[in-house]
Design a protein around this motif. Structure first.
Motif, PDB file in Angstrom:
ATOM      1  N   THR A   1      33.917  44.137  70.857  1.00  0.00           N
ATOM      2  CA  THR A   1      33.247  45.326  70.332  1.00  0.00           C
ATOM      3  C   THR A   1      33.933  46.537  70.948  1.00  0.00           C
ATOM      4  OG1 THR A   1      31.606  45.780  72.060  1.00  0.00           O
ATOM      5  CG2 THR A   1      31.060  44.029  70.488  1.00  0.00           C
ATOM      6  N   PRO A   2      33.687  47.734  70.431  1.00  0.00           N
ATOM      7  CA  PRO A   2      34.256  48.925  71.070  1.00  0.00           C
ATOM      8  C   PRO A   2      33.841  49.079  72.527  1.00  0.00           C
ATOM      9  CG  PRO A   2      33.510  49.452  68.866  1.00  0.00           C
ATOM     10  CD  PRO A   2      33.033  48.061  69.147  1.00  0.00           C
ATOM     11  N   SER A   3      32.765  48.389  72.927  1.00  0.00           N
ATOM     12  CA  SER A   3      32.284  48.482  74.312  1.00  0.00           C
ATOM     13  C   SER A   3      32.689  47.286  75.162  1.00  0.00           C
ATOM     14  CB  SER A   3      30.755  48.611  74.322  1.00  0.00           C
ATOM     15  OG  SER A   3      30.340  49.731  73.580  1.00  0.00           O
ATOM     16  N   GLY A   4      33.468  46.359  74.604  1.00  0.00           N
ATOM     17  CA  GLY A   4      33.857  45.172  75.343  1.00  0.00           C
ATOM     18  C   GLY A   4      33.304  43.915  74.707  1.00  0.00           C
ATOM     19  N   PRO A   5      33.696  42.743  75.227  1.00  0.00           N
ATOM     20  CA  PRO A   5      33.262  41.478  74.629  1.00  0.00           C
ATOM     21  C   PRO A   5      31.776  41.237  74.814  1.00  0.00           C
ATOM     22  CG  PRO A   5      34.465  41.085  76.673  1.00  0.00           C
ATOM     23  CD  PRO A   5      34.593  42.548  76.382  1.00  0.00           C
ATOM     24  N   VAL A   6      31.176  40.592  73.796  1.00  0.00           N
ATOM     25  CA  VAL A   6      29.756  40.238  73.842  1.00  0.00           C
ATOM     26  C   VAL A   6      29.594  38.814  73.331  1.00  0.00           C
ATOM     27  CG1 VAL A   6      28.981  42.623  73.495  1.00  0.00           C
ATOM     28  CG2 VAL A   6      29.288  41.128  71.504  1.00  0.00           C
ATOM     29  N   PRO A   7      28.532  38.119  73.752  1.00  0.00           N
ATOM     30  CA  PRO A   7      28.319  36.754  73.256  1.00  0.00           C
ATOM     31  C   PRO A   7      27.848  36.767  71.804  1.00  0.00           C
ATOM     32  CG  PRO A   7      26.524  37.420  74.710  1.00  0.00           C
ATOM     33  CD  PRO A   7      27.537  38.513  74.767  1.00  0.00           C
ATOM     34  N   ALA A   8      28.284  35.750  71.065  1.00  0.00           N
ATOM     35  CA  ALA A   8      27.838  35.549  69.687  1.00  0.00           C
ATOM     36  C   ALA A   8      27.835  34.061  69.409  1.00  0.00           C
ATOM     37  CB  ALA A   8      28.757  36.275  68.702  1.00  0.00           C
ATOM     38  N   LEU A   9      26.953  33.641  68.542  1.00  0.00           N
ATOM     39  CA  LEU A   9      26.902  32.232  68.187  1.00  0.00           C
ATOM     40  C   LEU A   9      28.019  31.884  67.217  1.00  0.00           C
ATOM     41  CD1 LEU A   9      23.059  31.848  67.705  1.00  0.00           C
ATOM     42  CD2 LEU A   9      24.438  30.632  69.402  1.00  0.00           C
ATOM     43  N   LEU A  10      28.510  30.660  67.323  1.00  0.00           N
ATOM     44  CA  LEU A  10      29.426  30.147  66.324  1.00  0.00           C
ATOM     45  C   LEU A  10      28.687  29.989  64.997  1.00  0.00           C
ATOM     46  CD1 LEU A  10      31.167  27.433  68.485  1.00  0.00           C
ATOM     47  CD2 LEU A  10      32.345  29.348  67.391  1.00  0.00           C
ATOM     48  N   PRO A  11      29.382  30.147  63.872  1.00  0.00           N
ATOM     49  CA  PRO A  11      28.697  29.969  62.591  1.00  0.00           C
ATOM     50  C   PRO A  11      28.320  28.511  62.366  1.00  0.00           C
ATOM     51  CG  PRO A  11      31.052  30.208  62.256  1.00  0.00           C
ATOM     52  CD  PRO A  11      30.809  30.487  63.700  1.00  0.00           C
ATOM     53  N   PRO A  12      27.173  28.256  61.785  1.00  0.00           N
ATOM     54  CA  PRO A  12      26.835  26.879  61.422  1.00  0.00           C
ATOM     55  C   PRO A  12      27.632  26.450  60.197  1.00  0.00           C
ATOM     56  CG  PRO A  12      25.106  28.367  60.718  1.00  0.00           C
ATOM     57  CD  PRO A  12      26.095  29.206  61.462  1.00  0.00           C
ATOM     58  N   GLY A  13      27.779  25.150  60.007  1.00  0.00           N
ATOM     59  CA  GLY A  13      28.360  24.649  58.777  1.00  0.00           C
ATOM     60  C   GLY A  13      29.850  24.823  58.655  1.00  0.00           C
ATOM     61  N   THR A  14      30.595  24.553  59.720  1.00  0.00           N
ATOM     62  CA  THR A  14      32.061  24.575  59.631  1.00  0.00           C
ATOM     63  C   THR A  14      32.589  23.188  59.999  1.00  0.00           C
ATOM     64  OG1 THR A  14      32.257  25.359  61.923  1.00  0.00           O
ATOM     65  CG2 THR A  14      32.242  27.018  60.183  1.00  0.00           C
ATOM     66  N   ALA A  15      33.715  22.813  59.385  1.00  0.00           N
ATOM     67  CA  ALA A  15      34.314  21.517  59.676  1.00  0.00           C
ATOM     68  C   ALA A  15      34.813  21.476  61.118  1.00  0.00           C
ATOM     69  CB  ALA A  15      35.464  21.236  58.708  1.00  0.00           C
ATOM     70  N   ARG A  16      34.892  20.291  61.662  1.00  0.00           N
ATOM     71  CA  ARG A  16      35.258  20.162  63.079  1.00  0.00           C
ATOM     72  C   ARG A  16      36.650  20.690  63.380  1.00  0.00           C
ATOM     73  NH1 ARG A  16      33.884  14.027  64.563  1.00  0.00           N
ATOM     74  NH2 ARG A  16      34.936  13.746  62.552  1.00  0.00           N
ATOM     75  N   ASP A  17      37.576  20.607  62.407  1.00  0.00           N
ATOM     76  CA  ASP A  17      38.947  21.048  62.698  1.00  0.00           C
ATOM     77  C   ASP A  17      39.263  22.406  62.102  1.00  0.00           C
ATOM     78  OD1 ASP A  17      38.894  20.212  60.081  1.00  0.00           O
ATOM     79  OD2 ASP A  17      40.785  19.098  60.169  1.00  0.00           O
ATOM     80  N   TRP A  18      38.273  23.132  61.618  1.00  0.00           N
ATOM     81  CA  TRP A  18      38.509  24.497  61.141  1.00  0.00           C
ATOM     82  C   TRP A  18      38.465  25.473  62.309  1.00  0.00           C
ATOM     83  CZ3 TRP A  18      34.603  24.913  56.488  1.00  0.00           C
ATOM     84  CH2 TRP A  18      35.094  24.153  55.410  1.00  0.00           C
ATOM     85  N   PRO A  19      39.477  26.304  62.458  1.00  0.00           N
ATOM     86  CA  PRO A  19      39.363  27.365  63.462  1.00  0.00           C
ATOM     87  C   PRO A  19      38.398  28.438  62.972  1.00  0.00           C
ATOM     88  CG  PRO A  19      41.382  27.652  62.206  1.00  0.00           C
ATOM     89  CD  PRO A  19      40.762  26.355  61.724  1.00  0.00           C
ATOM     90  N   VAL A  20      37.653  29.003  63.898  1.00  0.00           N
ATOM     91  CA  VAL A  20      36.728  30.086  63.569  1.00  0.00           C
ATOM     92  C   VAL A  20      37.327  31.386  64.073  1.00  0.00           C
ATOM     93  CG1 VAL A  20      34.431  31.057  63.964  1.00  0.00           C
ATOM     94  CG2 VAL A  20      34.711  28.592  63.616  1.00  0.00           C
ATOM     95  N   THR A  21      37.355  32.373  63.216  1.00  0.00           N
ATOM     96  CA  THR A  21      37.934  33.660  63.573  1.00  0.00           C
ATOM     97  C   THR A  21      37.002  34.418  64.512  1.00  0.00           C
ATOM     98  OG1 THR A  21      39.039  33.770  61.434  1.00  0.00           O
ATOM     99  CG2 THR A  21      38.845  35.827  62.666  1.00  0.00           C
ATOM    100  N   ASP A  22      37.491  34.758  65.691  1.00  0.00           N
ATOM    101  CA  ASP A  22      36.693  35.515  66.661  1.00  0.00           C
ATOM    102  C   ASP A  22      37.035  37.000  66.560  1.00  0.00           C
ATOM    103  OD1 ASP A  22      35.408  33.246  67.651  1.00  0.00           O
ATOM    104  OD2 ASP A  22      37.024  32.845  69.069  1.00  0.00           O
ATOM    105  N   GLY A  23      36.806  37.579  65.416  1.00  0.00           N
ATOM    106  CA  GLY A  23      37.153  38.972  65.215  1.00  0.00           C
ATOM    107  C   GLY A  23      36.190  39.909  65.910  1.00  0.00           C
ATOM    108  N   SER A  24      36.593  41.163  66.005  1.00  0.00           N
ATOM    109  CA  SER A  24      35.798  42.162  66.704  1.00  0.00           C
ATOM    110  C   SER A  24      34.858  42.901  65.761  1.00  0.00           C
ATOM    111  CB  SER A  24      36.726  43.168  67.396  1.00  0.00           C
ATOM    112  OG  SER A  24      37.492  42.539  68.396  1.00  0.00           O
TER     113      SER A  24
END
Length: 391
Positions: A343-366
């Motif tokens: 975030t503009p104020s620094g990193p913050v915790p967020a949950l991973l999205p539900p319903g993704t395949a085990r080998d799909w990378p999840v984008t950790d965008g800001s």
């Protein structure tokens, strides 16, 4: 076995979000989670209204942080001819357009869905509205509470005489998830046909679909479901019961077989044969009596003992938690369900999205600051119009 990094399933897909509040932003955030490029178009100087709900996340709002990480923010005043031209320059290369602007807003901009579909036949256009096009209410603004009230959801929540809105904005979230799934289906269909799609999603339709069991009760039995607070108007026993150690056990049966096991668990097996409680319909009709039996049993035992006994008997159970308990929940922690987003104020915790395949990378965008990508987007899509952003 390949050691190549797995490609995000929506990598290469470009999504434009003419979005605000919850329904469209949650839809597009999930698309971003799967690797899509999401360009969020916001009003210069103010942006999405959820930016201003509070400042609890390092100066950002809880809602905006939840709904908008992984996106680019372009501050464009679409009433300005030059800014509208920037948006129109994006459209030929876009795959998806998601909008939940107010009634008639797209038409006033010359971007009505029929015109967009004619000009961009491969574009997938998701048109989120409160009440749908046509009908006596299509002109009305729509918020989660208003739609839930209109669709009867609040009337089956709470207790008799005291309707309640669920704490989770189910109209907004349900609409987001229907829109999200429709985008995925439309992308798949386009692979086969080469054609985009126009997908209207009305919040009223979404909540009406969710009300299916209650509608069937009215349509076929002629009776209104009666709200029962922490429970279901269609099942008994199924509710929350205080325990001897000051906590609350949530217990429920969903079949007559489970009811039999529960009577044995409570040391009252004779109740399973009692004709007054034999079938679920009977127990619903005598809910107060059934709840009293369960409450009496729970009141003499600590929660841990109740849950252990219920688990061994195959009876569904849970602890009534607050939000703080959810934030610290060991089931989330030990399964690695948390990540960090910028975030503009620094990193913050967020949950991973539900319903993704085990080998799909999840984008950790800001989470983007308002207009953070405006200049870059102007330069990319309309170089001749490039100018400093005003946000």
């Amino acid at each position: 076995m390949s050691t190549e990094p797995t490609r995000a399933p929506l990598a290469g897909v470009t999504v434009i979000g003419l979005e605000q509040a919850i329904a469209a932003p949650l839809c597009t955030r999930h698309l971003a989670d799967l690797g899509a490029r999401v360009i969020k178009v916001e009003q210069p100087g103010y942006g999405d209204s959820t930016r201003h709900y509070d400042t609890v996340v390092g100066g950002l709002s809880a809602h905006f942080t939840w709904l908008n990480h992984g996106k680019e923010s372009a501050a464009l005043d679409l009433r300005d001819a030059d800014d509208l031209a920037v948006l129109e320059a994006m459209l030929p290369g876009a795959d998806v357009l998601v909008s939940n602007l107010g009634p008639g807003a797209l038409d006033r901009l010359g971007l009505g869905v029929d015109e967009l579909a004619r000009r961009f036949p491969r574009l997938i256009i998701v048109d989120i509205s409160g009440y749908g096009r046509g009908g006596p209410l299509d002109h009305k603004r729509a918020y989660d509470l208003l739609i839930q009230a209109e669709a009867g959801s609040c009337a089956i929540t709470g207790i008799p005489g005291h309707p309640a809105k669920p704490g989770i904005p189910v109209a907004d979230i349900g609409t987001a998830l229907y829109a999200y799934s429709a985008v995925l289906a439309a992308l798949y269909d386009r692979e086969r046909t080469g054609r985009g799609a126009v997908v209207p999603v009305a919040m009223l339709d979404v909540v009406s679909e969710m009300m299916g069991f209650a509608l069937n009760q009215v349509l076929h039995a002629g009776t209104e479901p009666v709200p029962v607070g922490m429970g279901s108007p269609m099942i008994a026993p199924y509710g929350a019961y205080p325990t001897a150690d000051g906590q609350t056990a949530v217990l429920g049966t969903t079949s007559d077989r489970e009811w039999r096991r529960m009577t044995e668990l409570m040391g009252r097996p004779e109740l399973a044969e009692d004709p007054r409680y034999l079938h679920n319909d009977d127990r619903v009709a005598r809910r107060a009596e059934v709840d009293a039996v369960v409450q009496q049993w729970c009141a003499t035992r600590p929660l841990a003992e109740i849950q252990d006994a219920a688990d061994k008997a195959g009876i569904g159970n849970a602890r009534l938690n607050g939000v703080r308990e959810l934030a610290e929940h060991p089931q989330l922690r030990e399964r690695g369900r948390w990540r960090e987003v910028g975030t503009p104020s620094g990193p913050v915790p967020a949950l991973l999205p539900p319903g993704t395949a085990r080998d799909w990378p999840v984008t950790d965008g800001s989470v983007p600051a308002l207009g953070a990508h405006t200049d870059a987007i102007r330069a990319e899509f309309a170089p001749r119009l490039a100018r400093p952003s005003e946000s």
